[in-house]
Design an enzyme around this catalytic site. Structure first.
Site, PDB file in Angstrom:
ATOM      1  N   GLY A 193       0.807  -1.232   0.000  1.00 46.85           N
ATOM      2  CA  GLY A 193       0.000   0.000   0.000  1.00 46.85           C
ATOM      3  C   GLY A 193       0.832   1.271   0.000  1.00 46.85           C
ATOM      4  O   GLY A 193       0.368   2.314   0.437  1.00 46.85           O
ATOM      5  N   ARG A 194       2.068   1.158  -0.493  1.00 52.52           N
ATOM      6  CA  ARG A 194       2.962   2.328  -0.581  1.00 52.52           C
ATOM      7  C   ARG A 194       3.346   2.906   0.788  1.00 52.52           C
ATOM      8  O   ARG A 194       3.804   4.034   0.890  1.00 52.52           O
ATOM      9  CB  ARG A 194       2.356   3.445  -1.457  1.00 52.52           C
ATOM     10  CG  ARG A 194       2.173   3.030  -2.916  1.00 52.52           C
ATOM     11  CD  ARG A 194       3.548   2.857  -3.570  1.00 52.52           C
ATOM     12  NE  ARG A 194       3.512   2.340  -4.928  1.00 52.52           N
ATOM     13  CZ  ARG A 194       3.575   1.044  -5.267  1.00 52.52           C
ATOM     14  NH1 ARG A 194       3.613   0.107  -4.332  1.00 52.52           N
ATOM     15  NH2 ARG A 194       3.588   0.670  -6.513  1.00 52.52           N
TER      16      ARG A 194
END
Ligand SMILES: Cc1cc2nc3c(=O)[nH]c(=O)nc-3n(C[C@H](O)[C@H](O)[C@H](O)COP(=O)(O)O)c2cc1C
Length: 215
Positions: A193-194
């Site tokens: 999710g970065r």
């Protein structure tokens, strides 16, 4: 220029590892050693290849890959031609940046520091350990200079091979090692999710200060 749809859509979700802050070594050089060992153990291709960025007189940066050949309490070592473009740039401006990317581990490591030349004795010892062809290459290649043709380089190589036939090859004075004394490290671990993890170490005399940075 046509937009390259495929490149723009390449995206990896990083899932494999995470940094446990309580287990991270307080000495970033030792932590780096662990990450290099992981890359070697996982048979990462060229685990010791690093981008070396130097700055020229006019402030323009230049990057290229070199191989890390040693690390100890004094810093990180690599070898090259002292009269190459990078050699000239480092004699004018001693600050450099190093960058490793181990895609299989989803890790990036940034190191910044100041270079000094290794002693002649250390460079001699490393040069003597290199394969004979590489030793001849160090004599034959005027690294970073324009060449008339590839054939002219081969001719130089053959001339030196003949010159040194049957005897040990001494280190050319224009070839040797550098030590990077680091003052900054940043360990980057890809996360889902970065929400990647970034842990930076900044040197304050003999002490390292650690902080976490936003991805
Ligand atoms: C995987 C890899 C490893 C390399 N290792 C070295 C090295 O250890 N020392 C070196 O001088 N050049 C090495 N090179 C070549 C450099 O990237 C570069 O082409 C050369 O040093 C000339 O750079 P300069 O003209 O900016 O000085 C390597 C290149 C690659 C792709």
């Amino acid at each position: 220029m046509t937009k390259h749809k495929d490149i723009a859509s390449i995206r990896t979700d990083f899932l494999k590892h995470h940094i446990d802050l309580s287990k991270l070594n307080e000495n970033p050089l030792l932590q780096m050693k662990e990450w290099i060992d992981d890359a070697i153990r996982l048979e990462h291709e060229e685990p010791t290849a690093m981008s070396l960025s130097t700055v020229d007189k006019s402030g323009k940066p230049h990057s290229r890959i070199v191989l890390l050949k040693g690390m100890d309490g004094s810093g990180l070592q690599f070898y090259t031609n002292y009269e190459s473009a990078k050699g000239r740039q480092m004699s004018e401006h001693a600050h450099v940046a190093l960058l490793f990317f181990w895609s299989g581990l989803e890790r990036q490591l940034r190191v910044e520091g100041v270079v000094t030349k290794l002693s002649e004795k250390v460079s001699d010892a490393y040069f003597a350990s290199r394969p004979r062809e590489s030793q001849i290459g160090a004599w034959a290649s005027p690294q970073s200079q324009p060449l008339k043709s590839l054939v002219s380089l081969e001719a130089r190589f053959n001339d030196y091979a003949q010159k040194f036939e049957g005897r040990d090859i001494p280190r050319p004075l224009h070839w040797g090692g550098y030590n990077v004394m680091p003052d900054y490290f940043e360990f980057w671990q890809g996360r889902p999710g970065r929400l990647h993890q970034r842990v930076a170490f900044t040197r304050d005399n003999e002490k390292w200060n650690r902080e976490i940075l936003a991805p």
